[in-house]
Design an enzyme around this catalytic site. Structure first.
Site, mmCIF file in Angstrom:
data_model
loop_
_atom_site.group_PDB
_atom_site.id
_atom_site.type_symbol
_atom_site.label_atom_id
_atom_site.label_comp_id
_atom_site.label_asym_id
_atom_site.label_seq_id
_atom_site.Cartn_x
_atom_site.Cartn_y
_atom_site.Cartn_z
ATOM 1 N N ARG A 75 -0.638 14.020 -12.937
ATOM 2 C CA ARG A 75 -1.356 13.016 -12.151
ATOM 3 C C ARG A 75 -1.970 13.576 -10.863
ATOM 4 O O ARG A 75 -1.837 14.731 -10.525
ATOM 5 C CB ARG A 75 -0.423 11.871 -11.803
ATOM 6 C CG ARG A 75 0.849 12.239 -11.056
ATOM 7 C CD ARG A 75 1.648 10.971 -10.789
ATOM 8 N NE ARG A 75 2.945 11.230 -10.185
ATOM 9 C CZ ARG A 75 4.087 11.319 -10.874
ATOM 10 N NH1 ARG A 75 4.067 11.206 -12.196
ATOM 11 N NH2 ARG A 75 5.231 11.526 -10.254
ATOM 12 N N ASP A 76 -2.653 12.652 -10.187
ATOM 13 C CA ASP A 76 -3.173 12.805 -8.828
ATOM 14 C C ASP A 76 -4.280 13.855 -8.725
ATOM 15 O O ASP A 76 -4.187 14.808 -7.941
ATOM 16 C CB ASP A 76 -2.040 13.147 -7.847
ATOM 17 C CG ASP A 76 -0.876 12.201 -7.943
ATOM 18 O OD1 ASP A 76 -1.060 11.082 -8.441
ATOM 19 O OD2 ASP A 76 0.244 12.567 -7.517
ATOM 20 N N SER A 87 -3.129 7.627 -8.184
ATOM 21 C CA SER A 87 -3.843 8.344 -7.125
ATOM 22 C C SER A 87 -4.913 9.284 -7.667
ATOM 23 O O SER A 87 -4.863 9.728 -8.814
ATOM 24 C CB SER A 87 -2.856 9.133 -6.270
ATOM 25 O OG SER A 87 -2.021 8.263 -5.549
ATOM 26 N N GLU A 94 3.691 16.034 -6.125
ATOM 27 C CA GLU A 94 2.665 15.007 -6.238
ATOM 28 C C GLU A 94 1.516 15.292 -5.279
ATOM 29 O O GLU A 94 1.609 16.115 -4.374
ATOM 30 C CB GLU A 94 3.249 13.617 -5.921
ATOM 31 C CG GLU A 94 4.309 13.148 -6.897
ATOM 32 C CD GLU A 94 4.792 11.750 -6.599
ATOM 33 O OE1 GLU A 94 4.844 10.937 -7.532
ATOM 34 O OE2 GLU A 94 5.125 11.467 -5.433
ATOM 35 N N TRP A 129 5.907 -2.375 -4.560
ATOM 36 C CA TRP A 129 5.117 -1.516 -5.454
ATOM 37 C C TRP A 129 4.971 -2.169 -6.825
ATOM 38 O O TRP A 129 5.945 -2.550 -7.460
ATOM 39 C CB TRP A 129 5.787 -0.153 -5.590
ATOM 40 C CG TRP A 129 4.974 0.817 -6.402
ATOM 41 C CD1 TRP A 129 4.093 1.734 -5.925
ATOM 42 C CD2 TRP A 129 4.972 0.964 -7.828
ATOM 43 N NE1 TRP A 129 3.525 2.433 -6.970
ATOM 44 C CE2 TRP A 129 4.046 1.984 -8.151
ATOM 45 C CE3 TRP A 129 5.648 0.328 -8.869
ATOM 46 C CZ2 TRP A 129 3.789 2.385 -9.470
ATOM 47 C CZ3 TRP A 129 5.389 0.709 -10.182
ATOM 48 C CH2 TRP A 129 4.474 1.731 -10.465
ATOM 49 N N MET A 140 0.842 -1.191 0.000
ATOM 50 C CA MET A 140 0.000 0.000 0.000
ATOM 51 C C MET A 140 0.878 1.242 0.000
ATOM 52 O O MET A 140 1.881 1.290 0.704
ATOM 53 C CB MET A 140 -0.910 0.027 1.233
ATOM 54 C CG MET A 140 -1.819 1.254 1.306
ATOM 55 S SD MET A 140 -2.806 1.316 2.824
ATOM 56 C CE MET A 140 -1.534 1.804 4.008
ATOM 57 N N ASN A 141 0.486 2.274 -0.812
ATOM 58 C CA ASN A 141 1.091 3.592 -0.622
ATOM 59 C C ASN A 141 0.010 4.659 -0.522
ATOM 60 O O ASN A 141 -0.819 4.591 0.387
ATOM 61 C CB ASN A 141 2.203 3.898 -1.637
ATOM 62 C CG ASN A 141 1.844 3.799 -3.094
ATOM 63 O OD1 ASN A 141 1.539 2.727 -3.591
ATOM 64 N ND2 ASN A 141 1.909 4.905 -3.812
ATOM 65 N N ASP A 142 -0.061 5.642 -1.406
ATOM 66 C CA ASP A 142 -0.880 6.836 -1.183
ATOM 67 C C ASP A 142 -2.335 6.540 -0.811
ATOM 68 O O ASP A 142 -2.990 5.723 -1.459
ATOM 69 C CB ASP A 142 -0.932 7.691 -2.453
ATOM 70 C CG ASP A 142 0.442 8.051 -2.984
ATOM 71 O OD1 ASP A 142 1.443 7.706 -2.333
ATOM 72 O OD2 ASP A 142 0.500 8.670 -4.052
#
Length: 559
Positions: free
Chosen positions: A261-262, A201, A313, A168, A142-144
């Site tokens: 992104r994001d 994300s 980010e 990842w 798991m990350n963001d």
């Protein structure tokens, strides 16, 4: 803290069917196929983390390809298993990317001997470093945190997730819900990769006025489709965020930039339009829309402001009290190396963000080493600004000493504002829900507890265990700084970047310190919100001794 298993997951490995030798059809030195002739729901894939990724294409009965996960299939030894949902008769088309000169003959790989078939998958916690009261995935990487929102008494947390290993890869939106920001229920995967790419994300909004046409109070998700280019896509949910349908005209936003992104989306009353914040290289772009489908660029911010030591980010733009705060996560470039969360305070008029500080001023939301990808819950009740962070650092996130899972989220935090001289800063306090975790007073610290220290002038605090491992914290009243040293905290062998002392300004006298200790983390807060510091630790046994000089400590169990 117990977590409810998703319906497809069982608790007992004993239900595994008999292990059978898999006979691969070897097509070349790096290419094999496996026909799945079993009535079981899963094939349990053996993973070896030092192996190179193998690309697995799942081919259906009509020769249609469905998914293409990358999995580190075991060559010599098995570190753990991951489940792959299958149907009888499907074909696994596998391409190995390792060097045959070092891996040997593919026919002898351990994965063929150790592959298993089962109707269940065991998620029983077997990790001594898994937190007791922080959100973690049941298994995998798991990350963001992504897409967080509050609706109908539930806090929804989506997150960057690899269901096929604890490193990842294979970015997907995992999903958990909570009624109290402490106890989390794991739900099935929310949004999975498609022809546009893996799922990076993003954010969710509750479309209260049906501006997008998917229904009143539909939950609309925005995420980055990470394929040959990074583009922005949307999906909608009519069941409160449990399941999503992807919009048929994705992508909805494109731009000529490699790092694009994001998306973070929110409603702005001043212009009666939706606003989308996007991270683009080392700036943030602002886009707007009336219907969540058709977007136009309004402006950019950041080319000369703050820290530019890495890629920007995971943006967020928040109205806090009478000011606007632009959160900008950066990697690398953090105050102690690697990833961290900076922010800017200023004004927003629906078209552009104006920072009130001088361009070179940098403000950090948390002065620990392990606080990144901070974003807020949309639609939070009572006008609160509640945020979560990913509790790790890209310098060593893939190397921390866990296997069944990797990474946790921070405890939930509420943001506010305070002044120090001419500058306005963001205050950070543990969300009120954390008080409900507080149990009875105890004499000695444990691997899951809260410590409250009433500080009297300069202070030194030492957490230690019988193995000589310790974390030393110091408050310097004259310099108004707080420091945490984890150089002797336990296992530090996995990264040269891990053993470090982090230091934070306290913006005035530190009167009371709150510490949240969990199996592998320490989060420190000034009770007035003017300092926050988050650091991972990996002690070989729990810290069970506390010494305080210059203050009085009260220890509470976490119930």
């Amino acid at each position: 803290m117990k977590r409810t298993a998703i319906s497809i997951v069982a608790a007992l490995l004993t239900s595994l069917s008999a292990q059978a030798q898999v006979n691969p059809m070897v097509l070349s030195e790096n290419h094999a196929m496996v026909r799945l002739e079993t009535g079981c729901k899963y094939v349990l894939l053996p993973v070896e983390e030092k192996a190179e990724n193998a690309n697995i294409r799942i081919i259906g009965m009509e020769n249609q390809s469905t998914r293409r996960p990358n999995v580190r299939l075991a060559v010599d030894n098995v570190d753990y298993y991951v489940p792959l949902e299958i149907k009888d008769g499907q074909l696994l088309d596998i391409i190995f990317h390792g060097d045959r000169r070092t891996t040997g003959n593919m026919k002898g790989f351990a994965c063929w001997k150790e592959m298993k078939f089962s109707d269940t998958f065991d998620t029983t916690n077997r990790e001594k470093f898994r937190p007791a009261y922080h959100h973690t995935p049941q298994y995998g990487w798991m990350n963001d945190p992504n897409g967080m929102f509050y609706k109908d008494g539930e806090w929804h947390l989506y997150y960057q997730y690899n269901p096929y290993g604890s490193l990842w890869e294979n970015m997907t939106w995992g999903h958990s819900v909570s009624k109290d920001l402490v106890h989390w229920e794991a739900l099935p995967l929310a949004i999975e990769a498609d022809a546009l790419g893996t799922i990076f994300s993003g954010s969710c909004v509750v479309d209260k006025d049906n501006t997008a046409g998917f229904g009143k109070n539909a939950v609309i998700a925005f995420y980055t489709s990470a394929g040959e280019a990074q583009t922005q896509s949307m999906a909608y949910s009519t069941d409160g965020g449990r399941t999503f349908n992807k919009y048929g005209k994705n992508p909805v936003v494109t731009f000529n930039a490699p790092d694009f992104r994001d998306p973070k989306v929110f409603w702005y009353d001043g212009t009666n339009r939706w606003i989308m914040m996007l991270a683009v290289g080392q700036e943030m772009q602002i886009w707007s829309s009336a219907n969540l489908k058709d977007w136009q660029k309004e402006s950019s911010f950041g080319s000369e402001y703050g820290n530019h030591g890495g890629v920007w980010e995971c943006p967020d733009l928040l109205k806090i009290e009478d000011k606007w705060v632009l959160i900008c996560n950066i990697n690398p470039g953090g105050p102690f190396g690697g990833s961290a969360t900076q922010y800017f305070v200023g004004d927003f008029d629906g078209h552009k963000f104006t920072c009130e500080s001088m361009p070179k001023v940098t403000k950090w939301l948390d002065y620990g080493k392990d606080h990144y990808a901070t974003v807020s819950f949309s639609n939070a009740p009572d006008g609160r600004t509640v945020v979560l962070a990913w509790m790790s650092n890209w310098q060593y996130a893939n190397q921390v000493p866990t296997r069944q899972f990797r990474s946790a989220n921070s405890i939930a935090r509420d943001l506010g504002l305070f002044k120090d001289g001419e500058e306005t800063y963001v205050s950070v306090i543990p969300s009120k829900e954390t008080l409900a975790m507080r149990g009875k007073k105890i004499k000695n610290p444990t691997d899951a507890c809260e410590i409250v220290v009433d500080v009297k002038g300069s202070m030194e605090l030492i957490l230690s265990n019988t193995k000589g491992e310790q974390v030393v914290m110091k408050y310097d009243a004259q310099k108004q700084t707080f420091a945490m040293n984890r150089k002797q905290s336990g296992d530090i062998s996995f990264s040269e970047a891990f053993p470090i002392e982090t230091t934070a300004p306290t913006h005035g006298a530190l009167k009371q310190l709150r510490l949240f200790i969990d199996h592998s983390s320490i989060e420190a807060f000034a009770s007035d919100g003017k300092m926050a510091m988050t650091n991972l630790v990996f002690p070989n046994e729990p810290y069970n001794t506390l010494k305080v000089k210059g203050g009085k400590a009260t220890i509470y169990e976490i119930k």
